[in-house]
Motif scaffolding. Structure first.
Motif, short mmCIF file in Angstrom:
data_model
loop_
_atom_site.label_atom_id
_atom_site.label_comp_id
_atom_site.label_asym_id
_atom_site.label_seq_id
_atom_site.Cartn_x
_atom_site.Cartn_y
_atom_site.Cartn_z
N GLY A 287 1.05 -1.43 -0.15
CA GLY A 287 -0.38 -0.31 -0.07
C GLY A 287 1.20 1.45 -0.32
N LYS A 288 0.29 2.43 -0.78
CA LYS A 288 0.73 3.55 -0.01
C LYS A 288 0.55 4.36 1.11
CE LYS A 288 0.43 5.65 -4.52
NZ LYS A 288 -0.71 6.21 -5.12
N MET A 289 2.36 4.44 1.55
CA MET A 289 1.47 5.23 3.12
C MET A 289 2.05 5.93 3.33
SD MET A 289 6.08 3.80 4.86
CE MET A 289 4.96 5.54 6.07
N ARG A 290 2.24 6.90 4.61
CA ARG A 290 2.39 8.17 5.10
C ARG A 290 2.47 8.65 6.40
NH1 ARG A 290 0.89 14.05 2.26
NH2 ARG A 290 3.03 15.36 2.51
N MET A 291 4.17 8.62 6.62
CA MET A 291 4.26 8.79 8.04
C MET A 291 4.04 10.16 8.25
SD MET A 291 4.07 7.91 11.01
CE MET A 291 4.36 8.03 12.98
N GLN A 292 3.20 11.29 8.67
CA GLN A 292 3.46 13.04 9.08
C GLN A 292 3.86 13.44 10.59
OE1 GLN A 292 0.90 15.28 6.67
NE2 GLN A 292 3.12 16.52 6.63
N GLY A 293 4.63 13.27 11.53
CA GLY A 293 4.33 13.78 12.67
C GLY A 293 3.65 12.36 13.61
N ASP A 294 2.73 12.45 14.15
CA ASP A 294 1.42 11.57 14.68
C ASP A 294 1.15 10.63 14.06
OD1 ASP A 294 3.32 11.88 17.41
OD2 ASP A 294 1.80 13.36 17.96
N LYS A 295 0.87 10.91 12.40
CA LYS A 295 -0.20 10.00 11.24
C LYS A 295 -0.08 9.19 10.54
CE LYS A 295 -3.99 14.00 12.36
NZ LYS A 295 -4.66 14.25 11.72
N PHE A 296 -0.50 8.43 10.93
CA PHE A 296 -0.16 7.38 9.61
C PHE A 296 -1.19 6.87 8.90
CE2 PHE A 296 1.20 2.95 8.17
CZ PHE A 296 2.14 2.97 8.21
#
Length: 646
Positions: A287-296
């Protein structure tokens, strides 16, 4: 001219002699002692070289140290934070005078590095008191590093061979270790691709690594850069291709992992999965993931496990309290391979006809639902079908809301057993005893397969509606049955009740009252017989539950030949039933559409006993008392013969 050549020759000889003698003239021990003193003054830790020290200046600056030790913090678990058998550094002279740093060789052999925290949480990698004493906010806002203009680094042979890295949590005692290092670093320039290749051993498993960073200078400066990571092993393969920005605070890209056996991974972690051979084998997640700050965030999720395939998207908030939002399509979900052997129904030979049925015993094992307070969630789950033990569902969709240990499951769409329905389940697990409430409405349901699959009860056939509004509390299945409160209502048509032909039993009662005592031996007082049944055109009723006991006062069964009404109770804690039904034969045989409500001869039927061995009998003495009270037996026979015929 000859004199000039002689002068040049002498100078060259002196230079050669100086180069050859330099290592002997330079006070090596004094230099290293000075460096050690400076390190100790700066970090408070001792740097010692217990082995040989080699320093040469031609053709490049070479430094080779044997048996190097760097002291640990005073509250550490051992004397050294780091040690290595050999450290070799070769630096070309011309790089020292240019705008770049070039290493011909940087090799560490057999390092033994310990990263740990003590019981108070102090970390041994906090080397500089001035840095360690800075407020956390100040350290986090330190900002990116700005490289000098035209500054560059070129790495030749940079490698780590053997040794281990250990992490130890002094508060919990948790220890993690990476060993048998074999790593090579390739960096032709800070503005060209950095590559790290090699292998490590973790928990006795070998992992092959391949990592690339497209522009290390951007990474150092805090700009966006691209990265690829690949980990391969016997257990799992992991690949990531994406970008990193804002000094690691924003990571996004394509993630994929796969493996041949979940069982092997669990065993590697010390967990034995007592699963069936067909369960917990090959798996994959992409899948496409994004970890930005506290959000995944994970989008375009496709996960497989054995023959199952799951699609959807999700978001995890990893802040102070874990929160999950997801929309998942489970496809056709067959849970049977994953249910424990003790729960999953297994095929068994048909029991002998004379084999006694086994009693039902509610499980009194205490349940622990405190895990519901570990996170919050809002999850929508749908599937084209579901199998769990003998229960089979069609297309369905439900929504799970979880907030502060209060869970709500809403059945938004339900198709099963030729019917449909909707409902909700709430679980309050804030404290024990836990509170559970259900409110369901099922319509056009085929009763026999539903009750057989769900509760092993196959005595009711027919289609209709089933509605309930029930609540309970406790910590075990036994508790929940004992505390059940609320109402359940049903309405079925064109079916049958298995176990007894009540019309025939009533006829036997008539024969007995007419004087045919052989009716008793012919089966007037019988138990459950699966070959017998009472057909009906309509069956309705309701139960009011108090402390697990369901009271019924409005049971009604209509059929072409029989009318039944009655009352009684079902005791779930004791797993018993006790009903008294009033039955009668209809004079008219017009069929199910008849409007004739007369029942002619009436007689009570008693249904009584434990769930596994329900007895059905006629209360003939009561019927006789109503019909022939204060009359002689022989006169009764005559009158009844006149009433019912010969």
């Amino acid at each position: 001219m000859k004199t000039l050549f002689k002068v040049i020759g002498v100078i060259l000889l002196l230079l050669v002699a100086l180069i050859v003698a330099a290592p002997f003239l330079i006070p090596t021990d004094a230099i290293f002692n000075k460096v050690s003193q400076q390190v100790e003054q700066t970090t408070g830790r001792a740097l010692t070289i217990k082995g040989d020290k080699t320093l040469s200046v031609f053709p490049s600056l070479k430094l080779e140290l044997e048996d190097v030790h760097f002291a640990n913090m005073k509250t550490g678990s051992r004397a050294d934070m780091a040690s290595m058998q050999q450290l070799a550094i070769h630096i070309p002279w011309f790089s020292l005078f240019g705008g770049e740093l070039k290493l011909e060789k940087f090799v560490i052999n057999e390092p033994n590095i310990l990263l740990e925290t003590d019981k108070n949480g102090k970390a041994n990698w906090q080397l500089f008191d001035a840095v360690a004493e800075q407020p956390a906010a100040q350290q986090q806002n330190s900002g990116p590093v700005k490289l000098p203009e035209n500054f560059d680094i070129e790495l030749g042979e940079v490698a780590i061979y053997g040794g281990k890295f250990v992490y130890l949590d002094g508060a919990t005692g948790v220890k993690q270790e990476i060993s048998d290092l074999e790593l090579a670093i390739l960096l032709p320039s800070l503005h060209k691709t950095l590559a790290v290749k090699g292998a490590i051993t973790y928990m006795q498993e070998r992992f092959e690594l391949d990592v690339t960073v497209d522009n290390p200078a951007k990474a150092i400066a805090g700009d966006t850069f691209n990265v690829t990571k690949s980990v391969t092993s016997r257990l799992v393969d992991v690949e990531f291709k994406g970008s990193i920005a804002e000094q690691g605070k924003d990571i996004q890209g394509q993630l994929a992992l796969s493996g041949d056996s979940v069982k092997d991974i669990a065993k590697w972690q010390g967990v034995e999965l007592n699963a069936k051979e067909s369960a917990f084998n090959a798996f994959s997640v992409s899948g496409k993931m994004r970890m930005q700050g506290d959000k995944f965030n994970l989008a375009e999720l496709v996960a497989t496990l054995d023959s199952l395939e799951i699609k959807g998207k999700s978001e995890l908030n990893l802040g102070k309290r874990l929160a999950i939002t997801a929309d998942i399509d489970l496809g056709m979900l067959d849970l049977n391979p994953y249910l424990p052997e003790a729960v999953a129904q297994t095929e068994a030979p048909e029991p002998a006809k004379d084999a006694p049925a086994q009693p039902i015993v509610w499980d009194d094992t205490k349940m622990d639902l405190s895990g519901l307070n570990a996170l919050d969630a809002n999850v929508v789950i749908r599937s084209s079908g579901l199998k769990a033990n003998e229960i089979k569902l069609g297309a369905n969709q439900f929504t799970i809301n979880l907030k502060n240990a209060f869970a709500s499951v809403s059945l938004d769409k339900f198709a099963a057993y030729e019917g449909n329905g909707k409902g909700t389940i709430t679980v309050n697990a804030k404290q024990a005893p836990y509170k559970i409430a259900t409110n369901f409405s099922l319509d056009k349901i085929d009763a026999q397969p539903l009750l057989t699959d769900a509760a092993g009860f196959d005595k009711l056939m027919g289609k209709g509606s089933l509605n309930w509004d029930l609540a309970t509390s406790g910590q075990s299945q036994k508790d929940f049955m004992s505390a059940l409160q609320g109402k359940l209502a049903f309405e079925f048509a064109d079916g049958a009740v298995k176990g007894a032909n009540i019309a025939e039993m009533v006829r036997k009662g008539k024969e007995l009252i007419k004087g045919n005592l052989g009716a008793v031996s012919e089966g007037l007082d019988t138990g459950f017989d699966n070959s017998q049944q009472t057909d009906f055109s309509a069956l309705t009723g309701s139960f009011n539950f108090t402390n697990g006991v369901g009271k019924n006062t409005d049971l009604s069964l209509l059929s072409p030949l029989v009318r039944i009404s009655g009352e009684g109770d079902i005791n779930l804690p004791a797993t018993t039933v006790n009903y008294r039904l009033v039955t009668g034969i209809v004079h008219s045989l017009e069929g199910q559409g008849t409007t004739d409500d007369s029942t002619g001869f009436k007689i009570p039927v008693r249904i009584k006993g434990p769930f596994h061995d329900v007895g059905i009998s006629l209360d003939v003495s009561k019927a006789a008392e109503d019909e022939v009270k204060e009359k002689a037996k022989d006169k009764i026979k005559d009158k009844l013969k006149g009433l019912f015929g010969n």
